[in-house]
Write a protein that holds these residues in place. Structure first.
Motif, PDB file in Angstrom:
ATOM      1  N   TYR A 154       0.792  -1.228   0.000  1.00 56.55           N
ATOM      2  CA  TYR A 154       0.000   0.000   0.000  1.00 56.55           C
ATOM      3  C   TYR A 154       0.829   1.286   0.000  1.00 56.55           C
ATOM      4  CZ  TYR A 154      -2.900  -3.790   1.718  1.00 56.55           C
ATOM      5  OH  TYR A 154      -3.512  -5.003   1.861  1.00 56.55           O
ATOM      6  N   GLN A 170     -10.358  -2.828   5.717  1.00 54.91           N
ATOM      7  CA  GLN A 170     -11.097  -3.819   4.937  1.00 54.91           C
ATOM      8  C   GLN A 170     -10.249  -4.351   3.789  1.00 54.91           C
ATOM      9  OE1 GLN A 170     -12.216  -0.944   6.120  1.00 54.91           O
ATOM     10  NE2 GLN A 170     -14.446  -0.878   6.328  1.00 54.91           N
ATOM     11  N   ARG A 171      -9.468  -3.479   3.159  1.00 52.20           N
ATOM     12  CA  ARG A 171      -8.601  -3.913   2.050  1.00 52.20           C
ATOM     13  C   ARG A 171      -7.536  -4.888   2.546  1.00 52.20           C
ATOM     14  NH1 ARG A 171      -6.195   1.184  -0.932  1.00 52.20           N
ATOM     15  NH2 ARG A 171      -5.016  -0.495  -1.955  1.00 52.20           N
ATOM     16  N   LYS A 179      -9.157  -8.261   3.222  1.00 55.25           N
ATOM     17  CA  LYS A 179      -9.488  -8.927   1.951  1.00 55.25           C
ATOM     18  C   LYS A 179      -8.231  -9.471   1.283  1.00 55.25           C
ATOM     19  CE  LYS A 179     -11.651  -8.112  -2.553  1.00 55.25           C
ATOM     20  NZ  LYS A 179     -12.309  -7.108  -3.426  1.00 55.25           N
ATOM     21  N   ASP A 180      -7.168  -8.675   1.268  1.00 52.58           N
ATOM     22  CA  ASP A 180      -5.918  -9.120   0.639  1.00 52.58           C
ATOM     23  C   ASP A 180      -5.305 -10.300   1.401  1.00 52.58           C
ATOM     24  OD1 ASP A 180      -6.154  -7.249  -1.347  1.00 52.58           O
ATOM     25  OD2 ASP A 180      -4.837  -5.783  -0.403  1.00 52.58           O
TER      26      ASP A 180
END
Length: 316
Positions: A229, A270-271, A274-275
């Motif tokens: 990120y 949340q990302r 999910k990842d």
């Protein structure tokens, strides 16, 4: 003995999920105590009340004085605590995970302990940096080279976009103020990201130290995930701060505030979750569990604990 005042301890399944929490709060030169189900933060400006169960991670900086009762509440609510150095640049220690099950940890350890599956996970991490490209035939050495080139290009583009002079990444861990504004901003932004990633990993019961790309450090997996990120979030924020502010400003505080806003607006927690599910092949139905202690058995997967076992084959 009188009961301690305060709300009844919340059951684990009743606590807010990590994905629903505020990303992080950085505190320095303040006293932290407890008031019922909230922690109180007091300094020369006054007292602020914060619901402990809604915080992802508390970054505790220098001059922080925290009471036993506050730590008790924070532990009960599964809020991560990370003790950091001046301006939040260095991590010293952390608290217990929200998830008391080891299912995800065992899956992580299984994947990282096998060369083939470790390579698969590592390549999935690189694939996230190069969407739409086929990297299946590239070696790890080639992927590291491509990633290095991508980050260098990112620095050049941001430097040109924000009119910030850029030469190379340079900083002193023990002397935050000695760095240039852009290097201070990068350090502050990256450490905030590390803290958030760390809180998500330990909340899920994963090991921060079992990395797939990075290795040999107790935060290897934190660095693995955070690297996904940086190009999209922390590097652009750092150059934006360096364009607008100077050495006379509190670069650490300004950068953390902008970083936190970006984390929330971009739904980064949340990302990350999910990842992680994609990388470690964790099923969507899998949930954080309460205590699920068992005894290992060489014939059965596990047997119940808390039982006084006896039998003909028992050892004397």
């Amino acid at each position: 003995m009188n009961d301690i005042a305060g709300a009844k301890k919340t059951a684990l399944h009743e606590l807010p999920r990590i994905s629903d929490r505020v990303t992080f709060i950085y505190i320095e030169h303040a006293k932290i105590n407890r008031s019922d189900s909230a922690i109180t933060v007091s300094d020369s400006r006054g007292i602020a009340k914060i619901p402990a169960a809604m915080i992802g991670v508390l970054l505790l900086g220098p001059g922080t004085d925290i009471s036993h009762r506050a730590v008790e509440l924070i532990g009960d609510t599964g809020t991560a605590m990370v003790w950091v150095g001046e301006r939040g640049v260095r991590q010293y220690a952390h608290g217990r995970a929200l998830n008391h099950s080891t299912r995800f940890l065992e899956k992580q350890a299984q994947l990282v302990s096998n060369t083939r599956t470790r390579l698969q996970v590592a390549k999935r991490m690189y694939q996230m940096r190069f969407p739409g490209e086929d990297i299946s035939r590239l070696t790890m050495q080639q992927l590291r080279g491509r990633e290095g080139a991508r980050i260098r290009r990112m620095y050049r583009e941001q430097s040109k976009l924000h009119h910030v002079e850029w030469d190379h990444r340079e900083y002193k861990v023990d002397d935050f103020s000695s760095g240039t504004v852009i290097n201070q901003a990068l350090s502050a932004a990256h450490v905030a990201l590390y803290g958030l990633v760390h809180s998500v990993l330990v909340a899920l019961g994963l090991s921060p130290g079992l990395g797939f790309v990075h290795t040999g450090h107790d935060l290897s997996f934190v660095y693995d995930i955070a690297d996904l990120y940086k190009a999209a979030i922390t590097i652009p924020i750092a150059f934006e701060v360096a364009e607008k502010y100077t050495e006379t400003d509190d670069i650490g505080r300004i950068t953390r505030q902008k970083t936190r806003d970006a984390f929330v607006d971009g739904k980064l927690i949340q990302r990350i979750i999910k990842d992680l599910q994609i990388l470690l092949e964790i099923e969507e139905k899998d949930k954080i569990e309460s205590d699920s202690m068992a005894l290992w058995d060489d014939k059965e997967k596990s047997v119940a604990y808390g039982i006084n076992y006896s039998g003909d084959n028992a050892c004397p």
